[in-house]
Design a protein around this motif. Structure first.
Motif, mmCIF file in Angstrom:
data_model
loop_
_atom_site.group_PDB
_atom_site.id
_atom_site.type_symbol
_atom_site.label_atom_id
_atom_site.label_comp_id
_atom_site.label_asym_id
_atom_site.label_seq_id
_atom_site.Cartn_x
_atom_site.Cartn_y
_atom_site.Cartn_z
ATOM 1 N N ARG A 37 0.946 -1.127 0.066
ATOM 2 C CA ARG A 37 0.097 -0.293 0.014
ATOM 3 C C ARG A 37 0.894 1.073 -0.103
ATOM 4 N NH1 ARG A 37 -3.660 -2.350 5.113
ATOM 5 N NH2 ARG A 37 -4.499 -4.249 4.077
ATOM 6 N N CYS A 76 1.210 5.533 1.029
ATOM 7 C CA CYS A 76 0.633 6.677 2.079
ATOM 8 C C CYS A 76 1.862 7.793 1.959
ATOM 9 C CB CYS A 76 0.773 6.422 3.487
ATOM 10 S SG CYS A 76 2.349 6.024 4.349
ATOM 11 N N HIS A 108 -8.036 -3.087 -4.848
ATOM 12 C CA HIS A 108 -7.282 -2.407 -3.971
ATOM 13 C C HIS A 108 -6.079 -1.356 -4.225
ATOM 14 C CE1 HIS A 108 -8.523 -3.215 0.244
ATOM 15 N NE2 HIS A 108 -8.888 -4.576 -0.049
ATOM 16 N N GLU A 109 -4.966 -2.144 -5.224
ATOM 17 C CA GLU A 109 -4.001 -1.462 -5.651
ATOM 18 C C GLU A 109 -4.211 -0.466 -6.674
ATOM 19 O OE1 GLU A 109 -1.463 -4.251 -7.897
ATOM 20 O OE2 GLU A 109 -2.980 -5.115 -8.689
ATOM 21 N N ARG A 131 -5.776 2.660 -4.437
ATOM 22 C CA ARG A 131 -4.631 3.068 -3.633
ATOM 23 C C ARG A 131 -3.787 4.154 -4.602
ATOM 24 N NH1 ARG A 131 -5.238 1.577 1.429
ATOM 25 N NH2 ARG A 131 -6.112 -0.131 1.993
ATOM 26 N N LEU A 183 -11.110 7.875 1.862
ATOM 27 C CA LEU A 183 -9.723 7.141 2.058
ATOM 28 C C LEU A 183 -9.115 8.280 2.941
ATOM 29 C CD1 LEU A 183 -8.690 5.101 -1.052
ATOM 30 C CD2 LEU A 183 -9.252 4.384 0.935
ATOM 31 N N LEU A 186 -5.943 6.754 4.952
ATOM 32 C CA LEU A 186 -5.542 5.848 4.210
ATOM 33 C C LEU A 186 -4.875 6.346 2.982
ATOM 34 C CD1 LEU A 186 -8.301 3.209 4.891
ATOM 35 C CD2 LEU A 186 -5.966 3.132 5.773
ATOM 36 N N ALA A 187 -4.823 7.473 2.850
ATOM 37 C CA ALA A 187 -4.292 8.225 1.431
ATOM 38 C C ALA A 187 -3.660 9.411 1.767
ATOM 39 C CB ALA A 187 -5.546 8.386 0.502
#
Length: 365
Positions: free
Chosen positions: A17, A19, A307-308, A311, A359, A364-365
């Motif tokens: 993931r 960030c 998901h990928e 993100r 997000l 989460l972002a």
């Protein structure tokens, strides 16, 4: 970006993931395993995907994943994190760790400072003792340079990096490989030779090594107020064993475990490896008994590919940039995003904005 790799014990597969740190630098982190959370503060050389596949690191990440939910990351300038560096100070690296902790949704967790990640782990623990349940320090130091000879060695190695890092011929890189894993097979040495080349650029390696060796957190050691385990190879050539003695004797209540090996990175078939694993398992037992909350899976209804893509989109990449990063067509990316919007119940032109906003709200972002 979920990896398709799993392990024989069936622990949760690695998910990669992203960030953003305080200065906007994009940091890649990965989550795998099961049990209480354990954050690995990254060492000098790392590449989340390449490490997962390697004959040197694979056993390390897989076995820790049987004990804990492991959160590890590529520090700025390395691996899948941003290579275009704005800052590379201790403060920036602590901010990166703080960003990963927030993005993974952790309240309390164990922290594992390995190699050159140790000083950052010590700094974070002193600043946030309420967040860290226990501290593990492996093959690391409080100060990298203590004598004129240390400084001379740093300057020599930096010159070698400048000359030989990116060469196809691994002659110069093999010097570092022989220091890190003198007991390795030729296959393992070739892998570490290659990791050096693919994990970062020559300019980054020179800059990061030079700046990192100015760090000295010796004065912080008496203020570490959590249970601490110090593990160190007795004969290793990279970080003198005396550094482990300094840390274990200065951190209140810390325990030192000497490992009978010369390898900075423990190999799966050497006697020191099961000793290391047993010590870490025992040290983590209180966290396992307490059953602290594992990192949340914020979007459980999405597939790994969804998901990928989401993100990367949340990190600010356009559909075309996402497609290039994942070696997909733009149309395939658009199709996946449409499925995401449908699953999350958002429609219309504002769908992407709404999902990204959610997000961000969740950190989460």
């Amino acid at each position: 970006m979920p990896s398709q790799d799993g392990d024989a014990a069936g622990t949760r597969r690695q998910e990669i993931r992203f960030c953003r740190s305080a200065d906007g630098t994009r940091i890649a982190y990965a989550v795998h395993g099961q049990g209480p959370p354990l954050v690995l503060d990254s060492c000098w050389l790392s590449h989340l995907q390449y490490d997962w596949e390697s004959p040197v690191w694979r056993h390390f990440v897989a076995e820790l994943g049987r004990i804990c939910t492991v959160i590890r990351y590529d520090e700025r300038g390395y691996g899948l994190s941003d290579w275009d560096l704005r800052h590379y100070s201790t403060e920036a690296r602590v901010a990166d760790l703080e960003a990963v902790v927030a993005a993974a949704g952790l309240d309390r967790f164990a922290l594992f400072g390995m190699s050159q990640g140790g000083p950052v782990s010590v700094t974070y623990t002193v600043r946030h003792p309420e967040r860290v349940t226990r501290l593990l320090l492996f093959g690391t130091y409080a100060a990298a340079v203590r004598t004129p000879e240390d400084k001379e060695l740093v300057e020599t190695f930096t010159s070698m990096i400048r000359v030989g890092w990116a060469r196809e011929d691994p002659l110069f890189r093999r010097v570092f490989t022989n220091m890190y894993i003198p007991g390795a097979t030729e296959e393992q040495m070739r892998w570490l030779d290659e990791l050096q080349r693919v994990s970062t650029s020559t300019d980054n390696a020179v800059r990061l090594r030079a700046e990192r060796h100015d760090i000295d957190v010796t004065d912080l050691l008496p203020f570490v107020a959590v249970p601490t385990l110090v593990l160190h190879a007795r004969e290793e050539r990279t970080v003198p064993f005396n550094e482990a003695r300094i840390m274990a004797s200065t951190i209140p209540g810390a325990r030192l475990v000497p490992l009978e090996t010369a390898n900075h990175v423990l190999l799966a078939d050497e006697p020191a490896w099961p000793v290391f694993l047993a010590e870490v398992t025992a040290f983590m037992a209180p966290d396992r008994a307490a059953r602290p909350e594992a990192p949340r899976d914020p979007l459980p209804d999405l597939t790994g590919r969804e998901h990928e893509i989401l993100r990367l989109a949340a990190a600010g990449l356009s559909n075309a940039e996402v497609a290039e990063a994942l070696t997909l067509s733009v149309r395939t990316v658009e199709r996946h995003l449409s499925n995401v919007y449908l699953k999350l119940g958002v429609t219309g032109r504002a769908a992407r904005t709404a999902v990204v906003a959610e997000l961000v709200r969740r950190g989460l972002a």
